[in-house]
Design a protein around this motif. Structure first.
Motif, PDB file in Angstrom:
ATOM      1  N   ALA A 203      12.466   2.442  50.353  1.00 16.74           N
ATOM      2  CA  ALA A 203      11.027   2.628  50.197  1.00 16.74           C
ATOM      3  C   ALA A 203      10.574   2.212  48.798  1.00 16.74           C
ATOM      4  N   LYS A 204      11.369   2.516  47.799  1.00 18.11           N
ATOM      5  CA  LYS A 204      11.019   2.109  46.434  1.00 18.11           C
ATOM      6  C   LYS A 204      10.934   0.597  46.325  1.00 18.11           C
ATOM      7  N   LEU A 205      11.871  -0.080  46.971  1.00 16.94           N
ATOM      8  CA  LEU A 205      11.855  -1.542  46.956  1.00 16.94           C
ATOM      9  C   LEU A 205      10.563  -2.072  47.571  1.00 16.94           C
ATOM     10  N   LEU A 206      10.171  -1.535  48.717  1.00 14.89           N
ATOM     11  CA  LEU A 206       8.969  -1.998  49.403  1.00 14.89           C
ATOM     12  C   LEU A 206       7.704  -1.618  48.645  1.00 14.89           C
ATOM     13  N   LEU A 207       7.737  -0.507  47.926  1.00 14.97           N
ATOM     14  CA  LEU A 207       6.567  -0.089  47.155  1.00 14.97           C
ATOM     15  C   LEU A 207       6.255  -1.054  46.012  1.00 14.97           C
ATOM     16  N   THR A 208       7.242  -1.824  45.594  1.00  9.46           N
ATOM     17  CA  THR A 208       6.996  -2.797  44.527  1.00  9.46           C
ATOM     18  C   THR A 208       6.210  -3.995  45.043  1.00  9.46           C
ATOM     19  N   GLU A 209       6.084  -4.121  46.371  1.00 10.53           N
ATOM     20  CA  GLU A 209       5.320  -5.210  46.983  1.00 10.53           C
ATOM     21  C   GLU A 209       3.996  -4.646  47.492  1.00 10.53           C
ATOM     22  N   GLU A 211       1.644  -5.728  49.304  1.00 13.61           N
ATOM     23  CA  GLU A 211       1.131  -6.015  50.644  1.00 13.61           C
ATOM     24  C   GLU A 211       1.601  -5.021  51.693  1.00 13.61           C
ATOM     25  N   TYR A 212       2.570  -4.166  51.356  1.00 10.72           N
ATOM     26  CA  TYR A 212       3.039  -3.169  52.317  1.00 10.72           C
ATOM     27  C   TYR A 212       2.281  -1.860  52.121  1.00 10.72           C
ATOM     28  N   LEU A 214       1.604   2.261  53.297  1.00  8.69           N
ATOM     29  CA  LEU A 214       2.550   3.360  53.494  1.00  8.69           C
ATOM     30  C   LEU A 214       3.022   3.473  54.936  1.00  8.69           C
ATOM     31  N   GLU A 215       2.147   3.187  55.890  1.00  9.84           N
ATOM     32  CA  GLU A 215       2.558   3.270  57.289  1.00  9.84           C
ATOM     33  C   GLU A 215       3.610   2.221  57.606  1.00  9.84           C
ATOM     34  N   MET A 216       3.445   1.016  57.073  1.00 10.96           N
ATOM     35  CA  MET A 216       4.422  -0.046  57.285  1.00 10.96           C
ATOM     36  C   MET A 216       5.750   0.306  56.626  1.00 10.96           C
ATOM     37  N   ILE A 217       5.669   0.836  55.409  1.00 13.84           N
ATOM     38  CA  ILE A 217       6.889   1.210  54.680  1.00 13.84           C
ATOM     39  C   ILE A 217       7.643   2.306  55.426  1.00 13.84           C
ATOM     40  N   ALA A 218       6.908   3.273  55.939  1.00 14.40           N
ATOM     41  CA  ALA A 218       7.550   4.357  56.689  1.00 14.40           C
ATOM     42  C   ALA A 218       8.321   3.802  57.879  1.00 14.40           C
ATOM     43  N   GLY A 219       7.709   2.893  58.631  1.00 18.39           N
ATOM     44  CA  GLY A 219       8.374   2.309  59.794  1.00 18.39           C
ATOM     45  C   GLY A 219       9.590   1.490  59.423  1.00 18.39           C
ATOM     46  N   LEU A 220       9.505   0.735  58.331  1.00 13.83           N
ATOM     47  CA  LEU A 220      10.616  -0.118  57.916  1.00 13.83           C
ATOM     48  C   LEU A 220      11.787   0.677  57.330  1.00 13.83           C
ATOM     49  N   CYS A 221      11.511   1.890  56.897  1.00 14.15           N
ATOM     50  CA  CYS A 221      12.559   2.691  56.250  1.00 14.15           C
ATOM     51  C   CYS A 221      13.102   3.816  57.130  1.00 14.15           C
ATOM     52  N   GLY A 222      12.584   3.941  58.365  1.00 18.70           N
ATOM     53  CA  GLY A 222      13.133   4.936  59.271  1.00 18.70           C
ATOM     54  C   GLY A 222      12.433   6.276  59.255  1.00 18.70           C
ATOM     55  N   PHE A 223      11.269   6.361  58.593  1.00 20.53           N
ATOM     56  CA  PHE A 223      10.503   7.606  58.612  1.00 20.53           C
ATOM     57  C   PHE A 223       9.544   7.586  59.803  1.00 20.53           C
ATOM     58  N   TRP A 244       4.238   6.772  42.410  1.00 19.49           N
ATOM     59  CA  TRP A 244       5.418   6.003  41.988  1.00 19.49           C
ATOM     60  C   TRP A 244       5.074   4.519  41.888  1.00 19.49           C
ATOM     61  N   ARG A 245       4.315   4.016  42.855  1.00 21.48           N
ATOM     62  CA  ARG A 245       3.927   2.596  42.850  1.00 21.48           C
ATOM     63  C   ARG A 245       3.105   2.277  41.604  1.00 21.48           C
ATOM     64  N   GLU A 246       2.182   3.156  41.235  1.00 22.17           N
ATOM     65  CA  GLU A 246       1.315   2.906  40.088  1.00 22.17           C
ATOM     66  C   GLU A 246       2.078   2.954  38.773  1.00 22.17           C
ATOM     67  N   THR A 247       3.054   3.856  38.673  1.00 23.77           N
ATOM     68  CA  THR A 247       3.769   4.007  37.416  1.00 23.77           C
ATOM     69  C   THR A 247       4.966   3.076  37.284  1.00 23.77           C
ATOM     70  N   ALA A 248       5.580   2.724  38.407  1.00 22.34           N
ATOM     71  CA  ALA A 248       6.821   1.945  38.358  1.00 22.34           C
ATOM     72  C   ALA A 248       6.630   0.477  38.671  1.00 22.34           C
ATOM     73  N   ALA A 249       5.819   0.125  39.638  1.00 20.31           N
ATOM     74  CA  ALA A 249       5.631  -1.270  40.023  1.00 20.31           C
ATOM     75  C   ALA A 249       4.598  -1.910  39.101  1.00 20.31           C
ATOM     76  N   PRO A 250       4.749  -3.179  38.722  1.00 22.71           N
ATOM     77  CA  PRO A 250       5.821  -4.066  39.176  1.00 22.71           C
ATOM     78  C   PRO A 250       7.026  -4.079  38.260  1.00 22.71           C
ATOM     79  N   HIS A 251       7.126  -3.057  37.360  1.00 18.82           N
ATOM     80  CA  HIS A 251       8.209  -3.064  36.388  1.00 18.82           C
ATOM     81  C   HIS A 251       9.378  -2.192  36.796  1.00 18.82           C
ATOM     82  N   ALA A 252       9.385  -1.754  38.041  1.00 17.26           N
ATOM     83  CA  ALA A 252      10.456  -0.865  38.504  1.00 17.26           C
ATOM     84  C   ALA A 252      11.801  -1.546  38.419  1.00 17.26           C
ATOM     85  N   ALA A 253      12.778  -0.791  37.906  1.00 19.01           N
ATOM     86  CA  ALA A 253      14.138  -1.333  37.794  1.00 19.01           C
ATOM     87  C   ALA A 253      14.884  -1.105  39.085  1.00 19.01           C
TER      88      ALA A 253
END
Length: 266
Positions: A203-209, A211-212, A214-223, A244-253
């Protein structure tokens, strides 16, 4: 000078793993570290993963990734020189070792990592002292059993569609109780929690993009849905997905993960 300690063994780089973000270690020489809290998985391409728990020692040539299984802390140093190269000749693959083999490792490592950029004689000798202390550490190797290794691989490859631990134990041909007992013993957490950690990592990986949603991310991650994703994400990280998206993306490690059959997997 008859004996040049810097040519024999010297500190090249210091890295620190804190929290739940994966850490990739590379470069020439030998990595030596101490996992002071939490647990994590050592992933090395083409080799069996190994789990490390609080107090374990890390040894290995660069080219592997440490993936936290819980919030953890690890301090490590990359040693180079003739003695480090010789040590690596007897170390076929990166691994975690039991700290009982080197009870003074944490103190020695801290001394090496805190040394000044222009060390005095005692500080210059500290890397070689640490290396000597580690001489027998590789004799205590921590490997995952075949069952736990298969469970880890099944979770990481199919976390999107995996219903839960009961389905996983059925796929592996063992009882749920047996799987939970063995997995928890070797990984430091039950398989259900590990499954959740893998989903959160994805989910963290997808949050850096952007265009995804939350509903799409949930489905792609098994939630089961965005609301459930938000509850679990907040519980595991202390932040909502949006925060998390606002504070970490796009600089999330967050390590970019490879694609498999047009699906994202961890």
């Amino acid at each position: 000078m008859i004996f040049d300690v810097n040519r024999c063994c010297r500190r090249a780089e210091v890295r620190e793993l804190q929290g739940d973000t994966p850490l990739a270690l590379g470069g020439e020489g030998l990595w030596v570290g101490v996992l002071s809290s939490g647990s994590c998985l050592l992933d090395c391409p083409g080799r069996q993963s190994s789990g490390g728990a609080s107090g374990d020692l890390l040894l290995g040539r660069g080219g592997f990734t440490l993936r936290p299984l819980s919030v953890c802390h690890l301090l490590c140093v990359r040693l180079t020189g003739l003695a480090a190269d010789a040590f690596l000749e007897g170390l076929p693959e990166p691994r975690f070792a039991d700290s009982a083999a080197c009870p003074g490792a944490a103190e020695l490592l801290a001394r090496v990592c805190s040394a000044s950029d222009e060390p005095d004689a005692a500080e210059a000798a500290a890397p070689y002292t640490l290396l000597c202390a580690m001489a027998h550490a590789d004799e205590e190797v921590r490997h995952l059993s075949p069952l736990v290794q298969r469970a880890v691989e099944a979770i990481r490859e199919n976390y999107m569609a995996l219903y839960g631990v009961e389905e996983l134990s059925s796929q592996l041909g063992v009882s749920k109780c047996h799987l939970v007992r063995v997995f928890s013993s070797e990984m430091g957490m039950p398989p259900g929690k590990y499954l959740t950690s893998v989903r959160i990592e994805a989910a963290k990986l997808l949050l850096t993009e952007r265009e995804y949603n939350l509903e799409m991310i949930a489905g792609l991650c098994g939630f089961s849905g965005a609301n459930y994703l938000c509850r679990v994400f907040k519980r595991e990280t202390g932040l909502s997905p949006a925060a998390w998206r606002e504070t970490a993306a796009p600089h999330a490690a967050v390590e970019k993960l490879p694609m498999r059959n047009n699906e994202i997997y961890v």
